[in-house]
Design an enzyme around this catalytic site. Structure first.
Site, PDB file in Angstrom:
ATOM      1  N   ASP A 143       1.003  -5.118  -2.000  1.00  0.00           N
ATOM      2  CA  ASP A 143       1.253  -6.051  -3.081  1.00  0.00           C
ATOM      3  C   ASP A 143       2.713  -6.493  -2.978  1.00  0.00           C
ATOM      4  O   ASP A 143       3.524  -5.832  -2.312  1.00  0.00           O
ATOM      5  CB  ASP A 143       0.992  -5.354  -4.421  1.00  0.00           C
ATOM      6  CG  ASP A 143       1.066  -6.298  -5.604  1.00  0.00           C
ATOM      7  OD1 ASP A 143       0.798  -7.496  -5.416  1.00  0.00           O
ATOM      8  OD2 ASP A 143       1.405  -5.838  -6.695  1.00  0.00           O
TER       9      ASP A 143
ATOM     10  N   ASP B 269       0.114  -1.824  -7.754  1.00  0.00           N
ATOM     11  CA  ASP B 269       0.515  -1.202  -9.014  1.00  0.00           C
ATOM     12  C   ASP B 269      -0.321  -1.664 -10.202  1.00  0.00           C
ATOM     13  O   ASP B 269      -0.291  -1.052 -11.250  1.00  0.00           O
ATOM     14  CB  ASP B 269       2.000  -1.466  -9.297  1.00  0.00           C
ATOM     15  CG  ASP B 269       2.328  -2.952  -9.370  1.00  0.00           C
ATOM     16  OD1 ASP B 269       1.419  -3.780  -9.133  1.00  0.00           O
ATOM     17  OD2 ASP B 269       3.493  -3.281  -9.663  1.00  0.00           O
TER      18      ASP B 269
ATOM     19  N   ASP C 247      -5.464  -4.123  -8.486  1.00  0.00           N
ATOM     20  CA  ASP C 247      -5.417  -3.524  -7.148  1.00  0.00           C
ATOM     21  C   ASP C 247      -6.366  -2.337  -7.003  1.00  0.00           C
ATOM     22  O   ASP C 247      -6.607  -1.878  -5.883  1.00  0.00           O
ATOM     23  CB  ASP C 247      -3.997  -3.048  -6.833  1.00  0.00           C
ATOM     24  CG  ASP C 247      -2.982  -4.177  -6.847  1.00  0.00           C
ATOM     25  OD1 ASP C 247      -3.290  -5.237  -6.275  1.00  0.00           O
ATOM     26  OD2 ASP C 247      -1.903  -4.004  -7.430  1.00  0.00           O
TER      27      ASP C 247
END
Length: 885
Positions: free
Chosen positions: A327, A625, A629
């Site tokens: 990410d 986070d 995800d």
């Protein structure tokens, strides 16, 4: 709904839901609940402790040992039964205790839902349990509220919603009533508020369009339920290895039984005990325990480096990863908005420093400047300080933001410039997403001033002049500013503008006063969530290790491309979620081969990308986070969650949690993973010659009809003590040189290559042949059976000790100072091994249990001589391979 709610006008949404702005009646709520059910997410079944315990016995080698224990029990060999059963139980207990309880990510997502909501029913506002909400309910939102369901907004007042956990956006999303375009990405659906997100500022009302598992966060839980936990490369390799070893042991045991019964007419009891002895000899009983302990040691070492491992095998898997999908927000970047550039009519200033710490310099052409020498820069810093409601403070050694992230970045820039909002504020127009600016009327020392900051196009509409570098003004050149805005946007910068005008005639400040214009345009702020300082080196280290790094983010394509370029990722452009949406699974497999940056992605896109990479044979680590995800983290071979800024759902779905939210920690953990695999492989290559030698001794003895040189119980003793002491010492070996400069290992490759297999074979023959020769020599010279067997066992053990010294170095010579300095644990283990073997030989209760007898000190020279031969043979083999290779 035929057309998504976010793309419809408000009246059409109400009509389709059978609702109205003054809410539902009690009867309508009851009917809707009957139709849609509760506003709750599904419960996930947890694995029970006994299911986890039974799973520890699913190993072909364990099946063989259990069968051996049953057969010895039937034959009345109680001691053998107890020892074999103890080995099986200890192995299962080690795995059971190390593995820990299975995580439940769905429970953490349920915790994100709002417990209660303010809803309009029967014409009155009431507070109800959020689980009772139904589509059509009208809900009120205020700053700090957690959104209880997916809502189509129909009234907003400066409403901003923090959606980063769901969309990956760096800053709160501005919300409005107007419909978004059909097909808009999740982060662009500005007319919606999604369940589980948080209201950052303002207020609003919305009508519930989806509840429970039909919400966006509910779709994530559905994806999580559909993700099967993948086997790790080590698990697959060990499973194949165990199966081959177990099948081979059983087939050879059957052959031995047939030969003994048919040719030598041996009694069934003796034949079965010999076959059991062979099976026990061929099975490395201590291997599961050594694996579990080695992985546990790796877990501890990784925890010391801020990588907390929740699933044991993930330690090794991280070392075999071929692609890291990360990410952007909070992982590669700091999740702290920072002013990087300030552009005025005369200059472009660069601002150093990252995050909310007011530490950095203002540079013009790489020279440090101050606001005292540059009036244009001073005005920009002044607006940043005064048209601002955020604060940054140092707490516990860390700079912490209070307020909006973008305002925090501007406040930090002002502090770097040495400008503080010390003059009193007379009035203000707070930021509103409808007009996208904030204005303050401040009593400055030289008179009242209106400071204005906001979206560049809105400020340009209200300005007639622009500031000059010397502090004067000139007519506004809108075309010039629009070109600069485009340049900043192309660099991935979030662009805000600053303006001002005198305010002597104003007693108060209203939106009408601002819209009246008359402002002087000062310039532009270029703001970005910058990469972490250590990320550049970490990405380089990972790439040098032959591992791809892909960025998958919900942020805008220009921002993603800029950050990717800055941290050194490959790829000329970002692939957007809209492009992924159109691609078939086959097309996606082609896309992921050639692109490393993906933007405006939804949770489903992330999950598809991970699956596409895995379909191409990649071993994938996924970092993140946000709750968006969680499905892709669970799907990945190794899911890595952020420990500080990560949601509980993400942590529960992950295999590894980074305590410091630092991508650089992944690089260190990968090195540890590779080292652990190397050490496990060394342990296996070290253990198997013992099993091979023992198996060979019993196999040859039965084929030629001679007395067994070692008993099944003595075989178990050798297997266990070499595993517990010598094999385990290899777990403490440091990383080999260049471990992070070699390509990742092939996940489908065999656990043992041809070099390892050849070494196992010739060492098995050497150790087994020496043991048989020593036993036969002693027997022919009149030694008792107990003495012969005792010295034969000592020969095996001492031979293994000498082999350990050589096995610690896979290719290079063991005759080096590192033999004595790099792994002191190995010498402690050798000392413990010798102590145990002396007890085996000389203590009465051990003699009684294992049928051994004391031997003269001079007889130990025979095992030592065999050990020297073993050490020399391995060193010569390594020398030849180095010369040939």
């Amino acid at each position: 709904m035929s057309t998504p709610a976010y793309a419809q006008d408000v009246p059409a949404v109400f009509e389709e839901l059978g609702s109205r702005p003054d809410g539902l009646t009690g009867a309508e709520v009851a009917a809707a609940r009957e139709r849609y059910g509760s506003n709750a997410l599904p419960q996930a079944a947890e694995e029970t402790w006994w299911q986890r315990l039974l799973r520890q016995f699913r190993d072909p080698m364990i099946y063989v040992l259990i069968a051996a224990a049953v057969m010895t029990a039937v034959l009345g060999e109680v001691v053998d039964t107890v020892v074999i059963a103890a080995v099986v139980i200890v192995n299962a207990a080690v795995g059971f205790l190390q593995e820990g309880k299975a995580a439940n990510a769905l429970a953490a997502i349920r915790d994100m839902l709002s417990p209660s909501s303010e809803v309009l029913r029967d014409g009155a506002w009431v507070t109800v349990d959020s689980a009772e909400l139904v589509p059509g309910d009208v809900v009120k939102l205020r700053a700090g509220d957690r959104v209880p369901a997916d809502l189509r907004l129909f009234r907003t007042t400066s409403l901003r919603v923090e959606e980063s956990a769901l969309t990956g956006e760096s800053v709160p999303a501005d919300k409005q009533v107007e419909p978004a375009p059909t097909g808009a990405d999740l982060g662009d659906r500005t007319s919606m508020a999604f369940s589980g997100t948080t209201v950052a500022a303002g207020a609003g009302r919305g009508v519930v369009t989806a509840t429970g598992e039909d919400t966006e966060i509910g779709l994530i839980t559905t994806m999580l339920e559909g993700v099967e936990a993948a086997e790790t490369p080590l698990t697959r390799s060990m499973s194949r290895f165990s199966s081959m070893l177990a099948v081979g042991a059983v087939l050879l045991a059957v052959l031995m039984i047939a030969v003994s019964v048919i040719i030598y007419d041996t009694g069934w009891a003796d034949v079965l005990m010999s076959a059991i002895g062979f099976a026990v000899a061929a099975i490395p009983e201590g291997l599961p325990a050594v694996m579990a302990i080695t992985l546990a040691l790796g877990v501890q070492k990784m925890a010391d480096r801020n990588a907390i491992t929740r699933r044991l095998n993930s330690v090794e898997t991280l070392g075999s990863v071929t692609t890291v999908c990360t990410d952007k927000t909070g992982t590669l970047t700091r999740n702290e908005m920072t002013v990087r550039a300030v552009h005025t009519r005369g200059h472009t200033y660069r601002v150093t420093g990252t995050g909310y710490a007011p530490e950095g310099q203002l540079l013009l052409d790489d020279a440090v400047v101050t606001v005292h020498d540059h009036p244009d820069l001073a005005r920009m810093a002044e607006v940043a300080a005064y048209a601002n409601d955020a604060g940054v403070d140092k707490r516990d050694g860390r700079w912490v933001l209070t307020g909006e992230p973008t305002d925090g970045g501007l406040r930090t820039f002002a502090l770097k410039a040495g400008v503080r909002d010390e003059a009193p504020r007379r009035a203000e127009v707070p930021f509103d997403s409808a007009f996208k600016y904030m204005a303050t009327l401040d009593d400055m020392p030289h008179g009242p001033v209106v400071h204005l900051k906001g979206a560049p196009d809105r400020l340009l509409d209200r300005c007639g002049r622009q500031s000059c570098p010397d502090g004067g003004t000139e007519p506004l050149d809108r075309g010039y500013w629009e070109e600069r805005i485009e340049e900043f946007g192309a660099r991935g910068l979030r662009v805000l503008a600053a303006a001002w005008r005198p305010g002597e005639e104003l007693e108060d400040l209203t939106e009408e006063d601002v819209d009246a214009g008359g402002f002087v345009f000062l310039g532009l702020y270029g703001i970005i969530d910058p990469p972490r300082d250590e990320v550049l080196d970490a990405v380089r280290v990972v790439q040098e290790a032959g591992v791809r790094v892909c960025m998958i983010t919900g942020d805008h394509a220009s921002t993603a491309t800029a950050i990717a370029r800055e941290v050194g990722l490959h790829g000329s452009r970002a692939i957007t979620g809209a492009e992924l949406e159109k691609a078939t699974d086959a097309e996606l497999q082609t896309i992921v081969r050639h692109h490393d940056v993906y933007a405006r992605t939804s949770p489903e896109h992330k999950l598809r990308l991970v699956r596409a990479l895995q379909a191409n044979g990649e071993v994938v680590a996924m970092t993140g986070d946000g709750v968006n995800d969680a499905p892709s983290l669970k799907q990945a071979d190794v899911g890595v969650a952020m420990g500080i800024k990560g949601t509980e759902a993400t942590k529960d779905a992950a295999d590894i949690v980074l305590a410091d939210d630092n991508f650089a920690t992944i690089a260190a953990a990968m090195k540890m993973g590779r080292t652990i695999y190397d050490n496990l492989r060394k342990a296996i290559v070290f253990m198997l010659p013992t099993n091979g030698a023992q198996g060979l001794v019993i196999f040859v003895a039965m084929l030629v009809g001679m007395t067994l040189p070692i008993t099944p119980l003595q075989v178990l003793w050798v297997n266990l003590i070499t595993a517990i002491t010598l094999s385990l010492s290899l777990s403490f070996e440091p990383a080999e040189p260049g471990v992070m400069r070699r390509l990742p290992r092939d996940p489908d490759a065999s656990l043992l290559d041809s070099e390892a297999i050849l070494r196992i074979i010739y060492l098995s023959v050497l150790l087994g042949g020496a043991t048989i020769a020593v036993f036969q020599y002693l027997q022919m010279n009149g030694a008792s059976l107990e003495v012969s067997r005792t010295i034969a066992v000592n020969t095996l053990v001492v031979g293994q000790i000498f082999y350990l010294f050589s096995a610690r170095f896979a290719r290079v010579s063991a005759l080096r100072k590192e033999l004595f300095t790099t792994n002191p644990v190995s010498w402690l283990c050798v000392a413990l091994m010798l102590a145990l073997q002396l007890a085996f030989t000389y203590l009465p209760f051990m003699q009684s249990a294992f049928r051994t007898t004391p031997v003269d000190a001079v007889t130990w020279l025979v095992p030592v001589l065999v050990g020297v031969v073993v050490f020399t043979a391995v060193e010569v083999d390594k020398l030849i391979r180095r010369r040939v290779g």
